[in-house]
Design a protein around this motif. Structure first.
Motif: not given
Length: 227
Positions: A70-73, A78-83, A172-175
């Motif tokens: 599983i990959w998390l953005y 407050v921002a970001g998306s699975k896309e 990545e980052s918050a992910g």
């Protein structure tokens, strides 16, 4: 004979070592799989979805269970998306290596202040929470959501050909912070205190303290309130 056997074993081991490394699979993508709903920071309900990338094997006799990744953005919760392009690329690259991969949306947002802040970074709009606890709450909401996504996929491991003994989470980052929370926060005692609900007594005591501070600011001296 012994040399031949040794060479054969080394060749077999070398071939096996390439599994999950070489990009030898095609894949199909299932978009916007609904895995749950949850209340966001505004008190309204968010619909939560994930995208799933499934490796395809041309030989049905070798269509064994596959590890889940599983990959998390990122995006400071407050921002970001699975896309997000980088997350999509990670999912594709590992699906080609034989992993079932997923990009997961989680709840975003904080209760921010209403002040206008100027940052020293070009084209960046600063966002500050009303208090530091807001960041912890947003982090814990993300952890809850991704745990829900893991449960959803584990409960459907036969459908998606997932090896439930080999589940990996990266971000990545918050992910990345969220991935750590999903892996390490597994008991109720580890729930951040900032995410708990105040008791009625705590609400009354908090209200009294705020009123006392307000009166103190008005008259310049402290006037503790009696029960």
């Amino acid at each position: 004979m012994k040399k031949l056997i040794l060479i054969f074993i080394l060749v077999v081991n070398s071939i096996e070592a390439q599994q999950w490394i070489d990009k030898k699979y095609s894949f199909e993508t299932l978009y916007n799989i609904h895995y749950g709903e949850a209340i966001n920071f505004t008190g309204t309900k968010d619909s939560l979805a994930l995208d799933l990338y499934l490796p395809l094997c041309s030989d049905p006799t070798k269509n064994n269970k596959r590890p889940l990744l599983i990959w998390l953005y990122g995006g400071a919760f407050v921002a970001g998306s699975k896309e997000d392009p980088s997350i999509v690329d990670h999912c594709i690259q590992f699906a080609k290596r034989g992993y079932v991969t997923a990009s997961v949306n989680y709840r975003l947002g904080i209760v921010s202040d209403d002040r206008s802040w100027k940052c020293n970074y070009p084209n960046y709009s600063c966002v500050f929470a009303t208090d530091s606890a807001e960041w912890i709450r947003s982090y814990f909401r993300a952890v809850q959501d991704v745990k829900g996504a893991v449960r959803y996929l584990v409960n459907r491991n036969e459908l998606y050909n997932i090896d439930v003994d080999n589940i990996f989470i990266a971000g990545e980052s918050a992910g990345a912070f969220t991935a750590l929370g999903v892996a390490l926060l597994d008991t109720i005692s580890e729930k951040p205190v900032e995410t708990t609900t105040l008791t009625e007594r705590e609400k009354r005591e908090g209200a009294k303290l705020l009123l006392s501070q307000y009166i103190s600011n008005l008259v310049g001296t402290s006037h503790p309130l009696n029960s």
